[in-house]
Design a protein around this motif. Sequence first.
Motif, PDB file in Angstrom:
ATOM      1  N   MET A 104       0.920  -1.311  -0.005  1.00  8.48           N
ATOM      2  CA  MET A 104      -0.029  -0.019  -0.002  1.00  8.48           C
ATOM      3  C   MET A 104       0.914   1.381   0.101  1.00  8.48           C
ATOM      4  SD  MET A 104      -2.852  -1.128   2.816  1.00  8.48           S
ATOM      5  CE  MET A 104      -3.927   0.548   2.699  1.00  8.48           C
ATOM      6  N   THR A 105       1.957   1.118   0.582  1.00 10.82           N
ATOM      7  CA  THR A 105       2.913   2.385   0.560  1.00 10.82           C
ATOM      8  C   THR A 105       3.993   2.492  -0.273  1.00 10.82           C
ATOM      9  OG1 THR A 105       2.758   1.668   3.141  1.00 10.82           O
ATOM     10  CG2 THR A 105       4.346   3.576   2.343  1.00 10.82           C
ATOM     11  N   GLN A 106       3.956   1.630  -1.331  1.00 10.60           N
ATOM     12  CA  GLN A 106       4.881   1.576  -2.493  1.00 10.60           C
ATOM     13  C   GLN A 106       4.595   2.908  -3.455  1.00 10.60           C
ATOM     14  OE1 GLN A 106       7.487  -0.238  -3.767  1.00 10.60           O
ATOM     15  NE2 GLN A 106       7.358  -1.673  -2.051  1.00 10.60           N
TER      16      GLN A 106
ATOM     17  N   GLU B  43       9.894   0.070   4.970  1.00 11.46           N
ATOM     18  CA  GLU B  43      10.583  -0.729   3.897  1.00 11.46           C
ATOM     19  C   GLU B  43      10.137  -0.561   2.443  1.00 11.46           C
ATOM     20  OE1 GLU B  43      12.536  -4.281   4.403  1.00 11.46           O
ATOM     21  OE2 GLU B  43      12.822  -4.060   6.643  1.00 11.46           O
ATOM     22  N   ALA B  44       8.953  -0.233   2.489  1.00 10.28           N
ATOM     23  CA  ALA B  44       8.294  -0.059   1.106  1.00 10.28           C
ATOM     24  C   ALA B  44       8.866   0.802   0.244  1.00 10.28           C
ATOM     25  CB  ALA B  44       6.857   0.171   1.088  1.00 10.28           C
ATOM     26  N   ILE B  45       9.587   1.974   0.731  1.00 10.47           N
ATOM     27  CA  ILE B  45      10.041   3.194   0.109  1.00 10.47           C
ATOM     28  C   ILE B  45      11.405   2.863  -0.463  1.00 10.47           C
ATOM     29  CG2 ILE B  45      10.462   5.672   0.385  1.00 10.47           C
ATOM     30  CD1 ILE B  45       8.618   5.794   2.504  1.00 10.47           C
ATOM     31  N   PHE B  46      12.019   2.011   0.101  1.00 11.20           N
ATOM     32  CA  PHE B  46      13.540   1.802  -0.201  1.00 11.20           C
ATOM     33  C   PHE B  46      13.694   1.093  -1.542  1.00 11.20           C
ATOM     34  CE2 PHE B  46      18.007   0.423   0.256  1.00 11.20           C
ATOM     35  CZ  PHE B  46      18.387   1.357   1.090  1.00 11.20           C
ATOM     36  N   PRO B  47      12.946   0.409  -2.258  1.00  9.69           N
ATOM     37  CA  PRO B  47      12.963  -0.187  -3.606  1.00  9.69           C
ATOM     38  C   PRO B  47      13.192   1.131  -4.764  1.00  9.69           C
ATOM     39  CG  PRO B  47      11.653  -1.671  -2.522  1.00  9.69           C
ATOM     40  CD  PRO B  47      11.693  -0.509  -1.631  1.00  9.69           C
ATOM     41  N   ALA B  48      12.098   1.788  -4.651  1.00 11.57           N
ATOM     42  CA  ALA B  48      11.870   2.956  -5.531  1.00 11.57           C
ATOM     43  C   ALA B  48      12.948   4.021  -5.192  1.00 11.57           C
ATOM     44  CB  ALA B  48      10.468   3.591  -5.196  1.00 11.57           C
ATOM     45  N   GLY B  49      13.106   4.268  -3.784  1.00 15.60           N
ATOM     46  CA  GLY B  49      14.243   5.304  -3.586  1.00 15.60           C
ATOM     47  C   GLY B  49      15.616   4.733  -3.915  1.00 15.60           C
TER      48      GLY B  49
ATOM     49  N   VAL C  98       4.615  -9.938 -13.642  1.00 17.17           N
ATOM     50  CA  VAL C  98       5.798 -10.979 -13.431  1.00 17.17           C
ATOM     51  C   VAL C  98       6.097 -10.941 -11.966  1.00 17.17           C
ATOM     52  CG1 VAL C  98       8.228 -11.229 -14.105  1.00 17.17           C
ATOM     53  CG2 VAL C  98       6.487 -11.201 -16.212  1.00 17.17           C
ATOM     54  N   TYR C  99       6.533  -9.727 -11.541  1.00 13.79           N
ATOM     55  CA  TYR C  99       6.865  -9.574 -10.334  1.00 13.79           C
ATOM     56  C   TYR C  99       5.876 -10.011  -9.199  1.00 13.79           C
ATOM     57  CZ  TYR C  99      10.463  -7.642  -7.117  1.00 13.79           C
ATOM     58  OH  TYR C  99      11.411  -7.732  -6.211  1.00 13.79           O
TER      59      TYR C  99
ATOM     60  N   ILE D 252       4.714  -0.301  -9.897  1.00 16.08           N
ATOM     61  CA  ILE D 252       4.698  -1.709 -10.264  1.00 16.08           C
ATOM     62  C   ILE D 252       5.067  -2.353  -8.932  1.00 16.08           C
ATOM     63  CG2 ILE D 252       6.401  -3.491 -11.328  1.00 16.08           C
ATOM     64  CD1 ILE D 252       6.856  -1.108 -13.554  1.00 16.08           C
ATOM     65  N   ASN D 253       5.799  -2.134  -7.919  1.00 20.24           N
ATOM     66  CA  ASN D 253       6.057  -2.681  -6.884  1.00 20.24           C
ATOM     67  C   ASN D 253       4.705  -2.908  -5.803  1.00 20.24           C
ATOM     68  OD1 ASN D 253       8.138  -4.419  -5.783  1.00 20.24           O
ATOM     69  ND2 ASN D 253       9.206  -2.794  -4.646  1.00 20.24           N
ATOM     70  N   SER D 254       4.116  -1.764  -6.024  1.00 23.21           N
ATOM     71  CA  SER D 254       2.925  -1.499  -5.062  1.00 23.21           C
ATOM     72  C   SER D 254       1.973  -2.962  -5.484  1.00 23.21           C
ATOM     73  CB  SER D 254       2.273  -0.436  -5.157  1.00 23.21           C
ATOM     74  OG  SER D 254       0.895  -0.352  -4.604  1.00 23.21           O
ATOM     75  N   LEU D 255       1.737  -3.030  -6.996  1.00 28.54           N
ATOM     76  CA  LEU D 255       0.810  -4.038  -7.384  1.00 28.54           C
ATOM     77  C   LEU D 255       1.509  -5.615  -7.099  1.00 28.54           C
ATOM     78  CD1 LEU D 255      -0.078  -2.455 -10.630  1.00 28.54           C
ATOM     79  CD2 LEU D 255      -1.450  -2.575  -8.717  1.00 28.54           C
ATOM     80  N   ALA D 256       2.904  -5.418  -7.424  1.00 27.59           N
ATOM     81  CA  ALA D 256       3.221  -7.015  -7.238  1.00 27.59           C
ATOM     82  C   ALA D 256       3.640  -7.361  -5.861  1.00 27.59           C
ATOM     83  CB  ALA D 256       5.142  -6.767  -7.744  1.00 27.59           C
ATOM     84  N   GLN D 257       3.535  -6.512  -4.897  1.00 24.60           N
ATOM     85  CA  GLN D 257       3.810  -6.953  -3.366  1.00 24.60           C
ATOM     86  C   GLN D 257       2.386  -7.393  -2.745  1.00 24.60           C
ATOM     87  OE1 GLN D 257       6.540  -7.204  -1.890  1.00 24.60           O
ATOM     88  NE2 GLN D 257       7.854  -6.222  -3.665  1.00 24.60           N
ATOM     89  N   LEU D 258       1.310  -7.093  -3.835  1.00 25.48           N
ATOM     90  CA  LEU D 258       0.179  -7.958  -3.217  1.00 25.48           C
ATOM     91  C   LEU D 258       0.311  -9.410  -3.199  1.00 25.48           C
ATOM     92  CD1 LEU D 258      -2.511  -5.799  -5.083  1.00 25.48           C
ATOM     93  CD2 LEU D 258      -1.866  -5.862  -2.799  1.00 25.48           C
TER      94      LEU D 258
END
Length: 407
Positions: free
Chosen positions: A60-62, A112-118, A222-223, A347-353
């Motif tokens: 949700m935070t991605q 931690e959600a912010i770190f991949p994009a950051g 994919v992710y 992308i990561n927000s959807l994928a982390q579901l």
Amino acid sequence: MISRIKRRHVIIGMLFVCWVVGFLDKTAINIAIIPISEEFGLTPDHQGMIISAFFLAYSMTQLIGGYLVDRLGSRRVLSSAVAVWSLGTVVSGAVTSAVGLAAARAVTGAGEAIFPAGGSVAITENFEKTQMARAKSVLQSGASVGFALGSIVITSLIAFYSWRLMFFALGAVGLVLAIMLYCVMPPRSDTLVAKDAGAKISEKQRIAGLLKNTLTWKIASVYFFTNIVFWGLQSWLPSYWVKVKGMSMMEMGAYSMIPPTLGFVSFLTCGWLLDRFFHQKEKYLICIGSAVSAVFIYLMANAESIPLAFAYLSVSNVFLNAISISVFVSIMKHFPHNSVGTATGLINSLAQLGSFASPMLIGAVLSATNQNYGIAFSVIVGCAVIVCAIATTFPAIHSKKIVEQTA
């Protein structure tokens, strides 16, 4: 020039250390849930929900995290993210109920959600495009180091002290790193992106371009299934080794260092391969990674020997890493600099579901089949096959064309 190169090395080194600790915090619950479930009297369904609380907040935070990084730059947002997830980790050690633990894990996930994009934005801010895959592979390899260290550090802290002290220690280290990261990273005015005279587009155009790009949704799909595979294994393998295979906590921790140790090397190797041989051809590495992973997860699930099972797991982990790094490099290389954070977050927000659903899905399968791990592993293998099928549909589009589509 020399000072800029040195600064890049310091930045990527600091981000690497933060992500190592981040993955210690992220995966600690997978091992700690064993003594926690005994103390709180948790069923497999409840264990799955606690583990999944992290991933729900993580998902949700991605998007908002990626958007903030694009708008504010990586320095302020990343250092704040490390502080938030570390506070969540500290609180995880102080809870007295399953509900409290789930809430604390959600706070950790939100940070931690912010770190991949950051991290991706930090790389695009400070590295040339020809260096991005290798820089990202160094950062991504922090996950493998975190897993490897976590297997022995977390099990040792729990075995010799308690699961509560383990969370306290990890959180304290993270708070120190948050301060150090802010001091190390440069203001955005000193980065490469600030000097990039790219075309200016409105926020509405930028977001609309990402949403209309079919590659955005295919990468997310994919992710999504990759995360079901990866976190299905990470969440339930510790319990499988201890309850089904009869391993002790310390023995399981020692063996569990092997797959991520090899994964560290695989991340660095894949980064080099992506820059050297798979530039704009990332889908082929995704197809190879998913197909090989499916085969070796199946072999692991049917291996009688524990050393052989861990050998198969190690191979599958190497090729799952190839998928992960290919996904993030695809975003960094094929989307505009000013949209990398938002694209990664979306992308990561959807994928982390998939990460959120995976522990609960496997927990539900185990509950419904009277703890039949064979069926649970079959579900995971099926998801790896789906990853391969989706990746074959990726368009063979050059970077310039994708940039034009998203602009």
